[in-house]
Design an enzyme around this catalytic site. Structure first.
Site, PDB file in Angstrom:
ATOM      1  N   GLY A  94       0.828  -1.200   0.000  1.00  0.00           N
ATOM      2  CA  GLY A  94       0.000   0.000   0.000  1.00  0.00           C
ATOM      3  C   GLY A  94       0.864   1.253   0.000  1.00  0.00           C
ATOM      4  O   GLY A  94       2.070   1.196   0.248  1.00  0.00           O
ATOM      5  N   GLY A 142      -0.144  -4.834   0.880  1.00  0.00           N
ATOM      6  CA  GLY A 142      -1.410  -4.599   0.191  1.00  0.00           C
ATOM      7  C   GLY A 142      -1.596  -5.451  -1.047  1.00  0.00           C
ATOM      8  O   GLY A 142      -2.723  -5.782  -1.420  1.00  0.00           O
ATOM      9  N   GLU A 165       5.595  -6.146   7.712  1.00  0.00           N
ATOM     10  CA  GLU A 165       5.052  -5.005   8.459  1.00  0.00           C
ATOM     11  C   GLU A 165       5.654  -4.782   9.849  1.00  0.00           C
ATOM     12  O   GLU A 165       5.698  -3.649  10.333  1.00  0.00           O
ATOM     13  CB  GLU A 165       3.527  -5.139   8.582  1.00  0.00           C
ATOM     14  N   ASP A 173      -1.415  -7.035   7.976  1.00  0.00           N
ATOM     15  CA  ASP A 173      -2.857  -6.772   7.901  1.00  0.00           C
ATOM     16  C   ASP A 173      -3.458  -7.327   6.619  1.00  0.00           C
ATOM     17  O   ASP A 173      -3.070  -8.406   6.197  1.00  0.00           O
ATOM     18  CB  ASP A 173      -3.134  -5.273   8.082  1.00  0.00           C
TER      19      ASP A 173
END
Length: 383
Positions: A94, A142, A165, A173
């Site tokens: 992302g 992402g 992450e 996530d």
């Protein structure tokens, strides 16, 4: 404390920079950044930001979601294919820098990005049409969310998968709490805590990809996919199996992958705490164990604790419930310090020396971890 003070000061920094961020994000040519085409009987999504490894931004999410829902209902669209442009990456993650800048000044982007991204992840996971992600190249963060929840994920010898992450004060996530604990043994926890990179055939061996196809055959595969007439999931599976069987004949079982199976002792990640895992690694003393202990020592301590609990909880939750949980965690990270410090150290200043706060696992109470999982009330993620 100084890091927290710095984070607070950054949040109060000039609104001029905020306006600049908003202008950049929302004037972004989403139509050019992500291409939507109807090819044959398929809806084809092409992530088209090759200069930034097809990083996912909010305008792209806002383009993909309604089109995916439209194709899902369209009688003339039989399947959906998603791929990346440029030959290097499917999607490297992302647009974290934009989210960081927004979070510093309290801009809604820090809420909207995660909320809408997770809603898209859920739509992919529940898509009624066959959804095929061609994860040829770098697939991280992402990009994993855009692929792993779909029915079919096709890796190649150029695929590089990771959920890195914890190195930036975040957690794996985009539904990581759902798919990672469902991998074999403690492999998912190992990948989540260390950010270890899987390459080529190992991406499929691990269960992240459903199939493995030689990169040069991907255009031919795509051509056959788009011309399938009213295919069932089984029809798609048979076609992918046939391409995978061609790879086996060419000896790709031996080439272009890390030597993961059956050598890595993932049992060392069997423990009731992160501290216990570190003790296991230190007691083992093998080169592999030493390397992983060294890696974990560089990660955000609070991220490690959150991630451990996230996967523990996610193992028995639905994808929807995991995404609700992860949205709460994302906002806890936006309120904290380590995310901003991690992005600064790894992506902005690139000094690779984040000053985590708290700086050790021992300083983190169970209560402070629990608070990250607390309901946001009216601001909770809803589907």
């Amino acid at each position: 404390v100084s890091v927290c003070v710095l984070a607070c000061l950054l949040r109060l920094s000039s609104l001029c920079s905020l306006r600049r961020i908003q202008g950049h994000m929302m004037s972004s040519q989403a139509g050019a950044d992500v291409l939507m085409e109807k090819v044959g009987n398929a809806g084809v999504i092409t992530l088209n930001r090759p200069k930034v490894l097809n990083a996912l931004n909010l305008p792209m999410i806002r383009h993909i979601y309604p089109q995916l829902k439209k194709w899902e209902k369209d009688d003339e669209t039989d399947l959906v294919i998603i791929k990346g442009a440029g030959g290097k990456a499917f999607c490297a993650g992302g647009d974290i820098r934009a989210v960081t800048e927004a979070g510093k000044v309290g801009d809604p982007l820090a809420q909207d990005f995660f909320r809408e991204e997770y809603i898209l992840n859920h739509a992919i996971g529940t898509c009624k049409k066959p959804y095929i992600a061609l994860i040829d190249g770098i697939t991280m963060g992402g990009g994993v969310g855009l692929s792993v929840h779909g029915r079919f994920r096709v890796a190649t010898e150029k695929t590089l998968f990771a959920m890195p992450e914890t190195a930036i004060g975040l957690f794996p996530d985009v539904g990581g709490g759902y798919f990672l604990p469902r991998l074999e043994g403690k492999l998912g926890l190992f990948l989540a805590l260390t950010g270890f990179r899987l390459k080529g055939r190992d991406v499929q061996r691990a269960g992240v990809a459903s199939h493995f196809v030689e990169a040069q055959k991907i255009p031919a595969l795509e051509k056959e996919l788009v011309h399938l007439k009213s295919p069932s999931a089984e029809d798609v599976s048979r076609l992918l199996d046939s391409y995978q069987s061609q790879v086996r004949k060419q000896g790709y079982l031996q080439g272009n992958h890390t030597v993961l199976w059956p050598f890595l002792p993932f049992r060392l990640f069997s423990s009731s705490s992160v501290e216990g895992i570190l003790q296991n690694l230190k007691a083992d003393g093998s080169p592999f164990a030493k390397k992983q202990a060294e890696t974990l020592s560089k990660m955000s301590p609070i991220s490690l604790k959150i991630t451990y609990k996230q996967l523990q909880a996610g193992a028995s939750l639905s994808l929807q419930d995991v995404l609700v949980m992860e949205y709460r965690l994302s906002q806890a990270c936006m309120r904290g310090c380590d995310f901003y410090e991690g992005v600064r150290a790894l992506l902005i200043d690139k000094d690779q020396s984040p000053k985590w706060n708290p700086s050790s696992l021992e300083e983190i109470s169970d209560q402070s971890v629990e608070e990250c999982f607390s309901s946001l009330g009216q601001k909770d993620l809803r589907f």
